[in-house]
Design an enzyme around this catalytic site. Structure first.
Site, PDB file in Angstrom:
ATOM      1  N   CYS A  85      44.369  38.685  -6.197  1.00  0.00           N
ATOM      2  CA  CYS A  85      44.046  40.041  -6.673  1.00  0.00           C
ATOM      3  C   CYS A  85      43.970  40.103  -8.201  1.00  0.00           C
ATOM      4  O   CYS A  85      43.099  39.483  -8.776  1.00  0.00           O
ATOM      5  CB  CYS A  85      45.017  41.062  -6.074  1.00  0.00           C
ATOM      6  N   HIS A 194      44.721  40.174  -0.307  1.00  0.00           N
ATOM      7  CA  HIS A 194      46.155  39.885  -0.359  1.00  0.00           C
ATOM      8  C   HIS A 194      46.591  39.066   0.855  1.00  0.00           C
ATOM      9  O   HIS A 194      47.152  39.614   1.806  1.00  0.00           O
ATOM     10  CB  HIS A 194      46.959  41.193  -0.435  1.00  0.00           C
ATOM     11  N   GLU A 196      49.051  37.200   1.196  1.00  0.00           N
ATOM     12  CA  GLU A 196      50.513  37.167   1.369  1.00  0.00           C
ATOM     13  C   GLU A 196      51.005  38.248   2.330  1.00  0.00           C
ATOM     14  O   GLU A 196      52.061  38.101   2.940  1.00  0.00           O
ATOM     15  CB  GLU A 196      51.212  37.286   0.000  1.00  0.00           C
TER      16      GLU A 196
END
Ligand code: MN
Length: 220
Positions: A85, A194, A196
């Site tokens: 990001c 994202h 994660e």
């Protein structure tokens, strides 16, 4: 921050959180084996030669300069880099690229890239077309459907002109750049979504595994 730490730990990494008031970039790259760049506010556009758009929201004071120094030091030290990001955006600026300052007002037919924070963080927002032959395509081969993957999206900026030597490896249907990588022996990858946030379900686990593997082989 919790999801970044979980994603790294779940693939065998040992995360070290940096404090940009305390940890000097040159010291950091001698005692870590990889650099993970995380999300955050906008990079100061004067750093790539543009006046700020009206939507500009600055990051924490000093963070741009710190991360730019860290990225340059990590490249010099041949550390594996995984940028996520804002991390992708600041990496691009650090290495000579530029950004689209506001997707919704500057990209014709823009997709919905800015999922509200009231939605779950793993909410799928759009698809990404992955470039054939890229490292990203190789890593995501088992998870992809017809060269595309479904991603979440919480950004209003994106890479415009990629830094020299970097290749675009993922694009949204509206043309917004969603992934890029540096070809060569050192693992250097950047994604605009994202990954994660999916540590529980593993959709992007291969990316973290590849980063951690690269860091492990760098560690002495
Ligand atoms: Mn997006």
């Amino acid at each position: 921050m919790a999801d970044y730490l979980e994603a790294v730990k779940r693939t065998g990494g040992e995360p070290l959180e940096l404090d940009y008031h305390r940890d000097h970039p040159d010291g950091v790259v001698t005692r870590t084996a990889g650099l993970l760049l995380t999300g955050g506010g906008d990079v100061d556009p004067t750093l790539y030669g543009e006046a700020p758009h009206e939507t500009f929201q600055a990051s924490e004071p000093g963070r741009d300069e710190y991360e730019i120094a860290l990225i340059k030091a990590a490249v010099k030290a041949a550390l594996p880099i995984f940028a996520i990001c804002r991390g992708m955006q600041v990496l691009n600026v650090a290495l000579g690229g530029t950004l689209v300052q506001d997707i919704s007002t500057m990209v014709n037919g823009a997709a919905h890239h800015a999922t509200p924070s009231t939605e779950p963080r793993f909410t799928i927002a759009h698809e990404v077309w992955v470039a054939k032959g890229s490292r990203l395509a190789a890593l995501m081969a088992e998870k992809m459907d017809s060269d595309t993957c479904q991603v979440n999206s919480r950004h209003h900026q994106a890479v415009n002109k990629p830094a020299p030597g970097w290749e675009i490896t993922g694009t949204a249907p509206d043309g917004v750049i969603e992934a890029m990588e540096h070809p060569g022996d050192v693992f250097r990858m950047a994604v605009q979504w994202h990954p994660e946030n999916f540590w529980r379900t593993g959709e992007f686990r291969p990316l973290f595994e590849a980063f951690i593997d690269a860091a492990r082989s760098k560690a002495v």
